[in-house]
Motif scaffolding. Structure first.
Motif, PDB file in Angstrom:
ATOM      1  N   ASP A  73      -4.935  -8.797   8.433  1.00 14.35           N
ATOM      2  CA  ASP A  73      -5.191  -7.436   7.988  1.00 14.35           C
ATOM      3  C   ASP A  73      -4.182  -6.463   8.561  1.00 14.35           C
ATOM      4  OD1 ASP A  73      -7.598  -7.995   6.484  1.00 14.35           O
ATOM      5  OD2 ASP A  73      -8.511  -8.413   8.428  1.00 14.35           O
TER       6      ASP A  73
ATOM      7  N   PRO B 173      -4.280 -10.109   2.399  1.00 18.32           N
ATOM      8  CA  PRO B 173      -5.553  -9.747   3.027  1.00 18.32           C
ATOM      9  C   PRO B 173      -6.316 -10.962   3.527  1.00 18.32           C
ATOM     10  CG  PRO B 173      -5.248  -8.524   1.001  1.00 18.32           C
ATOM     11  CD  PRO B 173      -4.156  -9.565   1.060  1.00 18.32           C
TER      12      PRO B 173
ATOM     13  N   TYR C 242       0.452   5.357   1.005  1.00 19.33           N
ATOM     14  CA  TYR C 242      -0.376   6.375   1.642  1.00 19.33           C
ATOM     15  C   TYR C 242       0.418   7.680   1.673  1.00 19.33           C
ATOM     16  CZ  TYR C 242      -2.843   2.361   3.812  1.00 19.33           C
ATOM     17  OH  TYR C 242      -3.528   1.204   4.051  1.00 19.33           O
TER      18      TYR C 242
ATOM     19  N   LEU D 125      -4.189   9.677   7.568  1.00 15.80           N
ATOM     20  CA  LEU D 125      -3.592   8.950   6.465  1.00 15.80           C
ATOM     21  C   LEU D 125      -4.517   8.994   5.255  1.00 15.80           C
ATOM     22  CD1 LEU D 125      -0.931   7.500   6.973  1.00 15.80           C
ATOM     23  CD2 LEU D 125      -2.159   5.363   6.969  1.00 15.80           C
TER      24      LEU D 125
ATOM     25  N   TYR E 254     -12.757  -5.891   4.893  1.00 18.53           N
ATOM     26  CA  TYR E 254     -11.856  -7.011   4.700  1.00 18.53           C
ATOM     27  C   TYR E 254     -10.796  -6.703   3.650  1.00 18.53           C
ATOM     28  CZ  TYR E 254     -10.246 -11.766   3.905  1.00 18.53           C
ATOM     29  OH  TYR E 254      -9.474 -12.882   3.806  1.00 18.53           O
ATOM     30  N   GLY E 255      -9.528  -6.795   4.065  1.00 15.51           N
ATOM     31  CA  GLY E 255      -8.403  -6.667   3.162  1.00 15.51           C
ATOM     32  C   GLY E 255      -8.326  -5.339   2.456  1.00 15.51           C
ATOM     33  N   ASN E 256      -8.880  -4.310   3.071  1.00 13.64           N
ATOM     34  CA  ASN E 256      -8.978  -3.054   2.340  1.00 13.64           C
ATOM     35  C   ASN E 256      -7.976  -2.042   2.860  1.00 13.64           C
ATOM     36  OD1 ASN E 256     -10.120  -1.226   0.494  1.00 13.64           O
ATOM     37  ND2 ASN E 256     -12.132  -2.113   0.825  1.00 13.64           N
ATOM     38  N   LYS E 257      -7.923  -0.915   2.196  1.00 12.90           N
ATOM     39  CA  LYS E 257      -6.964   0.089   2.612  1.00 12.90           C
ATOM     40  C   LYS E 257      -7.380   0.737   3.923  1.00 12.90           C
ATOM     41  CE  LYS E 257      -9.883   2.102  -0.557  1.00 12.90           C
ATOM     42  NZ  LYS E 257     -10.505   1.489  -1.742  1.00 12.90           N
ATOM     43  N   LEU E 258      -6.412   1.288   4.621  1.00  7.48           N
ATOM     44  CA  LEU E 258      -6.656   1.962   5.887  1.00  7.48           C
ATOM     45  C   LEU E 258      -6.966   3.428   5.643  1.00  7.48           C
ATOM     46  CD1 LEU E 258      -3.690   0.542   7.987  1.00  7.48           C
ATOM     47  CD2 LEU E 258      -6.075  -0.201   8.046  1.00  7.48           C
TER      48      LEU E 258
ATOM     49  N   PHE F  47      -7.220   6.768   8.153  1.00  8.28           N
ATOM     50  CA  PHE F  47      -7.102   7.313   9.499  1.00  8.28           C
ATOM     51  C   PHE F  47      -7.703   8.709   9.555  1.00  8.28           C
ATOM     52  CE2 PHE F  47      -4.760   3.784  10.195  1.00  8.28           C
ATOM     53  CZ  PHE F  47      -3.408   3.848  10.458  1.00  8.28           C
ATOM     54  N   GLY F  48      -8.230   9.043  10.700  1.00  8.01           N
ATOM     55  CA  GLY F  48      -8.618  10.414  10.967  1.00  8.01           C
ATOM     56  C   GLY F  48      -7.426  11.196  11.469  1.00  8.01           C
TER      57      GLY F  48
ATOM     58  N   GLN G 255      -8.704  -1.423  13.755  1.00  4.68           N
ATOM     59  CA  GLN G 255      -7.307  -1.471  14.164  1.00  4.68           C
ATOM     60  C   GLN G 255      -6.913  -0.156  14.822  1.00  4.68           C
ATOM     61  OE1 GLN G 255      -4.729  -3.047  10.995  1.00  4.68           O
ATOM     62  NE2 GLN G 255      -6.576  -3.531   9.830  1.00  4.68           N
TER      63      GLN G 255
ATOM     64  N   PHE H 188      -4.240   6.452  16.272  1.00  5.98           N
ATOM     65  CA  PHE H 188      -5.235   6.456  15.214  1.00  5.98           C
ATOM     66  C   PHE H 188      -6.030   5.160  15.227  1.00  5.98           C
ATOM     67  CE2 PHE H 188      -3.503  10.082  12.962  1.00  5.98           C
ATOM     68  CZ  PHE H 188      -2.158  10.054  13.260  1.00  5.98           C
TER      69      PHE H 188
ATOM     70  N   TYR I 206       0.841  -1.191   0.000  1.00  5.03           N
ATOM     71  CA  TYR I 206       0.000   0.000   0.000  1.00  5.03           C
ATOM     72  C   TYR I 206       0.880   1.246   0.000  1.00  5.03           C
ATOM     73  CZ  TYR I 206      -3.317  -3.365   2.108  1.00  5.03           C
ATOM     74  OH  TYR I 206      -4.112  -4.457   2.387  1.00  5.03           O
TER      75      TYR I 206
END
Lengths: 115, 110
Positions: A102, A98, A35, A43, B94-98, B100-101, B33, B88, A33
């Protein structure tokens, strides 16, 4: 390797120049990934590679941004004709897959400053 | 993926005290997370709690998840100066990008 590595750690460039940022994921991790994090912000997802599947580019802010991942390992994020608003810390992360976990492991980031 | 909203924005406590941070989100999740970021060690994964779990412990960390209220809390017990960092949450599909705030900035004073 021991962890995700990124290079360079810092990059200062002039507006209009192209830059390349590199990420070496943890060996064996199939998901990668990119970011970015602007000063004091959270992020922002840019792009996601998973194995041989087509990457998820939904987070790329403009067509000046592109990324590739060669041989399923190292990835390069390229920003063409940089603008001042591109200044940020660019973070790379990898995860085993994934389907298995995770948890994403982050590199130290590349701090990009566009003058 | 969706963005979690951390609360409070900033928290300042004395060493030895407990710190509690909260996270709210909007839609259903596979897991949530928590990550920590400080200048010394970058962004580090702390703990993951799955949607079918209500509480999870890891050392001095305790995370709770209430899917009916779409909220989570992170408790750090017996805080140390080294816990000073931004925290954060990432409500994740599932298996996706993160995503964050802005995070909670925790300062532990020694």
């Amino acid at each position: 390797g021991a962890g995700v590595s990124q290079s360079p750690s810092n990059k200062v460039t002039e507006k209009g120049k192209d830059v390349e940022l590199r990420c070496d994921p943890i060996s064996g991790h199939t998901a990668l990934y990119w970011y970015r994090q602007s000063l004091g912000q959270g992020l922002e997802f840019l792009i996601y590679f998973q194995g041989n599947s087509a990457p998820d580019k939904s987070g790329l802010p403009s067509d000046r941004f592109s990324a590739e991942r060669t041989g399923g390992s190292v990835s390069t994020l390229t920003i063409q004709r940089t603008q001042q608003e591109d200044s940020a810390v660019y973070l790379c992360a990898s995860s085993l897959a994934p389907q298995l976990t995770d948890t994403q492991y982050f590199g130290p980031g590349t701090r990009l400053t566009v003058l | 993926s969706q963005q979690g909203e951390e609360d409070p924005q900033a928290l300042s406590i004395q060493e030895g005290e407990n710190a509690t941070m909260n996270c709210s989100y909007k839609t259903s999740i596979n897991n949530l997370q928590w990550y920590r970021q400080n200048s010394g060690r970058g962004l580090v994964h702390l703990i993951l709690i799955r949607s079918n779990e209500r509480e999870k412990h890891s050392g001095r960390l305790r995370v709770t998840l209430d899917t009916s209220k779409k909220s989570s809390s992170l408790l750090i017990t017996a805080s140390r100066a080294a816990d000073t960092a931004s925290y954060f949450c990432a409500p994740t599909e599932y298996g996706n990008k993160l995503v964050f705030g802005a995070g909670t900035i925790l300062r532990v004073k020694s």
